[in-house]
Design an enzyme around this catalytic site. Structure first.
Site, PDB file in Angstrom:
ATOM      1  N   CYS A 147       0.801  -1.230   0.000  1.00 14.38           N
ATOM      2  CA  CYS A 147       0.000   0.000   0.000  1.00 14.38           C
ATOM      3  C   CYS A 147       0.836   1.284   0.000  1.00 14.38           C
ATOM      4  O   CYS A 147       0.284   2.374   0.092  1.00 14.38           O
ATOM      5  CB  CYS A 147      -0.957   0.010   1.181  1.00 14.38           C
ATOM      6  SG  CYS A 147      -0.145   0.243   2.780  1.00 14.38           S
ATOM      7  N   CYS A 162      14.695   0.449  10.746  1.00 12.73           N
ATOM      8  CA  CYS A 162      14.275   1.278  11.867  1.00 12.73           C
ATOM      9  C   CYS A 162      12.888   1.825  11.537  1.00 12.73           C
ATOM     10  O   CYS A 162      12.741   2.659  10.643  1.00 12.73           O
ATOM     11  CB  CYS A 162      15.294   2.396  12.050  1.00 12.73           C
ATOM     12  SG  CYS A 162      15.038   3.384  13.508  1.00 12.73           S
TER      13      CYS A 162
END
Length: 135
Positions: free
Chosen positions: A104, A124
């Site tokens: 998405c 991260c």
């Protein structure tokens, strides 16, 4: 590649705003970053699969999560080679590699080449971009 495009989740900005909390929207749809050490998953040690908060695609297995001491959830690798996409991010007067949900295009965080073996990578991520499906 055409098959991957057909599986893309596409919604209008208004649809994303209705589905997500303001923090989730800011992070995933506008490329924001949450505060370190003040987010849901930075210190989570539960087993399971981290999924995209926008489309529920599986992204990272908790077994690849480690304490990078950065204050954000960090992983050594995604669940599959096709789970995430990357693109160059030149914001904040530096060049980084942005990590996106391949399904998405949600902004997840960044990947850095300073992680532990076996990959040497540190994905991260923002907790606001993730849900955890516990085992």
């Amino acid at each position: 590649m055409a098959d991957l495009d057909m599986r893309k989740v596409r919604k209008t900005d208004e649809e994303w705003r209705r589905q997500l909390t303001p923090d989730q929207y800011k992070v995933t749809r506008k490329g924001g970053t949450e505060r370190p050490f003040k987010n849901q998953f930075w210190n989570c040690k539960e087993p399971g699969t981290y999924r995209c908060v926008c489309c529920d695609a599986p992204l990272f297995d908790a077994e690849t999560k480690y304490d990078s001491r950065s204050g954000w959830p960090s992983f050594t690798e995604p669940v599959t080679d096709h789970a995430v996409a990357e693109r160059t991010d030149r914001s904040l007067f530096m060049t980084r590699t942005e990590v996106l949900c391949a399904t998405c295009d949600a902004h997840l965080g960044h990947v850095f080449p300073d992680g532990p073996p076996p990959t040497g990578l540190r994905y991260c991520l923002n907790s606001a971009a993730l849900t955890l499906k516990k085992k």
